[in-house]
Scaffold this active site. Sequence first.
Site, PDB file in Angstrom:
ATOM      1  N   ASP A  78     -15.548 -33.121   1.033  1.00 17.20           N
ATOM      2  CA  ASP A  78     -16.351 -33.612  -0.091  1.00 17.20           C
ATOM      3  C   ASP A  78     -15.472 -34.343  -1.101  1.00 17.20           C
ATOM      4  O   ASP A  78     -14.482 -33.801  -1.588  1.00 17.20           O
ATOM      5  CB  ASP A  78     -17.049 -32.449  -0.803  1.00 17.20           C
ATOM      6  CG  ASP A  78     -18.013 -31.717   0.102  1.00 17.20           C
ATOM      7  OD1 ASP A  78     -18.705 -32.381   0.871  1.00 17.20           O
ATOM      8  OD2 ASP A  78     -18.062 -30.468   0.038  1.00 17.20           O
ATOM      9  N   ASP A 121      -9.428 -33.128   3.208  1.00 16.15           N
ATOM     10  CA  ASP A 121     -10.545 -32.521   2.509  1.00 16.15           C
ATOM     11  C   ASP A 121     -11.809 -33.266   2.956  1.00 16.15           C
ATOM     12  O   ASP A 121     -11.732 -34.338   3.560  1.00 16.15           O
ATOM     13  CB  ASP A 121     -10.328 -32.657   1.000  1.00 16.15           C
ATOM     14  CG  ASP A 121     -11.498 -32.143   0.199  1.00 16.15           C
ATOM     15  OD1 ASP A 121     -11.938 -31.006   0.451  1.00 16.15           O
ATOM     16  OD2 ASP A 121     -11.995 -32.885  -0.673  1.00 16.15           O
ATOM     17  N   ASP A 160      -8.982 -35.230  -2.817  1.00 15.72           N
ATOM     18  CA  ASP A 160      -9.351 -35.864  -4.090  1.00 15.72           C
ATOM     19  C   ASP A 160      -9.236 -34.922  -5.277  1.00 15.72           C
ATOM     20  O   ASP A 160      -9.465 -35.333  -6.413  1.00 15.72           O
ATOM     21  CB  ASP A 160     -10.798 -36.346  -4.009  1.00 15.72           C
ATOM     22  CG  ASP A 160     -11.760 -35.163  -3.831  1.00 15.72           C
ATOM     23  OD1 ASP A 160     -11.670 -34.488  -2.785  1.00 15.72           O
ATOM     24  OD2 ASP A 160     -12.570 -34.908  -4.733  1.00 15.72           O
TER      25      ASP A 160
END
Length: 240
Positions: free
Chosen positions: A15, A13, A180
């Site tokens: 961001d 990922d 995240d």
Amino acid sequence: MTVFSNIKAIAFDLDGTLIDSVPDLAAATNATLTELSLPNAQEAQVRSWVGNGANMLMRRALMFAQPQVTDTQAIDVQLEQVMPRFMHHYGLHLEKHSSLYPNVLSTLKQIKAAGYKMAIVTNKPYKFTTPLLESFGISAFFDLVLGGDSLEKMKPDPLPLTHILQQWQLEPAQLLMVGDSKNDILAAKSAGLSSIGLTYGYNYGEDIALSSPTAVCEQFNEILALLNLSAEMNATSMEQ
């Protein structure tokens, strides 16, 4: 400790995983709200809205700034009108305040040197993804970059991950997802992949462990130990 021994490729990922982009997203969000003469949001609020793409971020901002508007259809119409302005403002703020998380650059270097293929799988629009990767000097690490608009569906749908499996002719056991957010973990599970959940990013205020990733890391460089790379790379550096 979990060790991923069959992995040949890793999907990351962006961001909240590699880059803390919230300060710039908050600036763009507030610039858009200001144009509409609406109240601005705190950066901490914007941080809780990130993860489902630009449209959902701005939709949440509009609902926050106009609590009196309960007609979701009216919000949708407004959203369609303001998204071009949000995209304009984010383009202006794209690299002003964002930053790499600690240990990202050195860890990516070690993973690349160990021979793993790497991909970016983000819900951020593609046109904003590639400039960020280039700005922070990490674009060369990735063999494939998928933005939120690169395919018909984005995370938590497994399509971006199954696309990588097909492109690189991999079995699910050979691809690892690192992110995240619960969207990353849900996408990985749906695609039959193992996953690493990072605790420091954006996950709507929830503990990433609640999504039951295969492993949880508090720091990005902890990934190396899970790939059984730390000792090997340290030994190599000592020989040099």
